[in-house]
Design an enzyme around this catalytic site. Sequence first.
Site, mmCIF file in Angstrom:
data_model
loop_
_atom_site.group_PDB
_atom_site.id
_atom_site.type_symbol
_atom_site.label_atom_id
_atom_site.label_comp_id
_atom_site.label_asym_id
_atom_site.label_seq_id
_atom_site.Cartn_x
_atom_site.Cartn_y
_atom_site.Cartn_z
ATOM 1 N N LEU A 138 0.819 -1.213 0.000
ATOM 2 C CA LEU A 138 0.000 0.000 0.000
ATOM 3 C C LEU A 138 0.848 1.256 0.000
ATOM 4 O O LEU A 138 0.416 2.312 -0.469
ATOM 5 C CB LEU A 138 -0.915 0.020 1.235
ATOM 6 C CG LEU A 138 -1.937 -1.112 1.343
ATOM 7 C CD1 LEU A 138 -2.640 -1.056 2.691
ATOM 8 C CD2 LEU A 138 -2.953 -1.017 0.203
ATOM 9 N N ASP B 238 4.227 15.355 13.650
ATOM 10 C CA ASP B 238 4.512 15.011 12.253
ATOM 11 C C ASP B 238 3.233 15.101 11.420
ATOM 12 O O ASP B 238 2.910 14.205 10.655
ATOM 13 C CB ASP B 238 5.103 13.605 12.165
ATOM 14 C CG ASP B 238 5.871 13.387 10.865
ATOM 15 O OD1 ASP B 238 6.268 14.382 10.230
ATOM 16 O OD2 ASP B 238 6.071 12.218 10.477
#
Length: 435
Positions: free
Chosen positions: A107, A233
Site C-alpha cells: 500500500l 509530524d
Amino acid sequence: MGTNCGCWAVLKRGVSGACKSSSSKDSPNTIPRTSLVYDAATETRYLNASNRELCPPNEVHLSSDHNLNQPPSSDDNKSANNNCQLLQFSFQELKSATGNFRPDSILGEGGFGYVFKGWIEENGTAPAKPGSGITVAVKSLKPDGLQGHREWVAEVDFLGQLHHPNLVKLIGYCIEDDQRLLVYEFMTRGSLENHLFRRNIPLPWSNRIKIALGAAKGLAFLHNGPEPVIYRDFKTSNILLDSEYNAKLSDFGLAKAGPQGDKTHVSTRVVGTYGYAAPEYVMTGHLTSKSDVYSFGVVLLEILTGRRSMDKKRPSGEQNLVAWARPYLAEKRKLYQLVDPRLELNYSLKGVQKVSQLAYNCLSRDPKSRPTMDEVVKVLTPLQDLNDLAILTYHSRLSQQGRRKKKSDGAQQITYTQSKSMRDSPLNTGKQRNR
C-alpha cells in the site's frame, strides 16, 4: 496466536536489547540552532534551508538528538493495562494474511519499511482469505532501523491508549525475533497526499473542508486530553481517509507527551518533515501544541492551493509553499489567486476567505498568536454548510450582464409614452425604490 496482554514487558526488553550507542555528530540534515529570535529574516533562512535539504521522493526527517540509546522511562509501564485490548500476532499469521508479503499487496513505503494489505478473521488473529474477514494494513519495520524501532514502540504506546473517530485504529502488533510489525484498520481511500497531488481528478471543495475539519478534531483531541500529546509530524501523507472521506491521523512514531503543570514547552530532539515543522521548534527544540498548529496551517495551504509544501519542480520563488503564499494571504484581493485552479470555480467564496485567514493565523511567526486547535475546529465547522460557489456567482453575473444588454438594446425601440407607462407601473415602483 490470540494473546491480548503482557505486551509491555516484551516491548521494554526489545527496546533495551535493540538500543546501541550512536554518534554524537549532527545529522547532515540538521538545521543548526544558531538563533532563538524568530522574525521574517530568520524565517527566510529556515525556508531556504528547507529547500536545500529536501530529498524527494522519501521525505527527510530532521534529527539532532544525541540520546538515541535512552530506553523508555518507567512511566511506560503504567500504560500496560490500557494496551491489553491490542492483539498480539505471530509473524507467520501476518505472513499468511498478506499473501507472503507479496509485492502487489504493498500500500505504501516509508523510511520505516513497507505497508501491506491483508485480511484477518473478525474474532482473532488468524489470517483470512482475500476479500473475507477484516481488511487490515500491516506496517513492517526494517530490522536495521534503530530510530524506527523506537518510533514503533511509541506507536504502540500512544495508539494503544488513544481512541477517537479521527485517529486511525491500531488493532495489534507483532514482536518476534527481529520482526516488528503493526496492524491497523484499512483506510479505503488512502492518504490525503494521494488525493491532492497524485490523481487527475481534483478533490472536491466540500471533501477538502470535511477532511480539514476531521484532521483538526483529531489534533484537538490529542492536545486537550488529561495528558496532552503533541503529534509532531502532521502532514498530508499521515492523514488517511475512509470510504466517506472521514480523516484519521496515522503514524504516531514521532508523537510526544506534551508539557504539563507549569511547564510551557518540552525540550526535545528536533524531528519532523521539512516544510511542515514550525521554525521556532526547529531552531530551539522547544515543542508545544502550537508547533502542531503551524503544521496544520501548512496542510491547510496545501488543501487550498493543491500545491505541495515543498516542490523543487517549481520556480525558485515558489518552491516553498508558505514563503510563496504568505503575501497572498495578507491581502484579501489576492486570496483567490491561491485557490487550486483545478477546482475551476467550484469552491465557496466565503469558505476560501475563512480558510485563508485561518491558515494565515496558524502560520503566525509568533507561536502564542496562533489559535488553539479547538478554535480551529470552531472556524471550520460552519464552512461545511456554505453554498456560495464561485461558479454560481460567476453565472449569475453573466446572466445579469446579458439582461442589462437586452434592456439597453430594447430601450432604443420603446417610445417615450411606453417608457413612461412602464416606469409608472406598480410592478416596477417597488424595484425603483429599492435600488
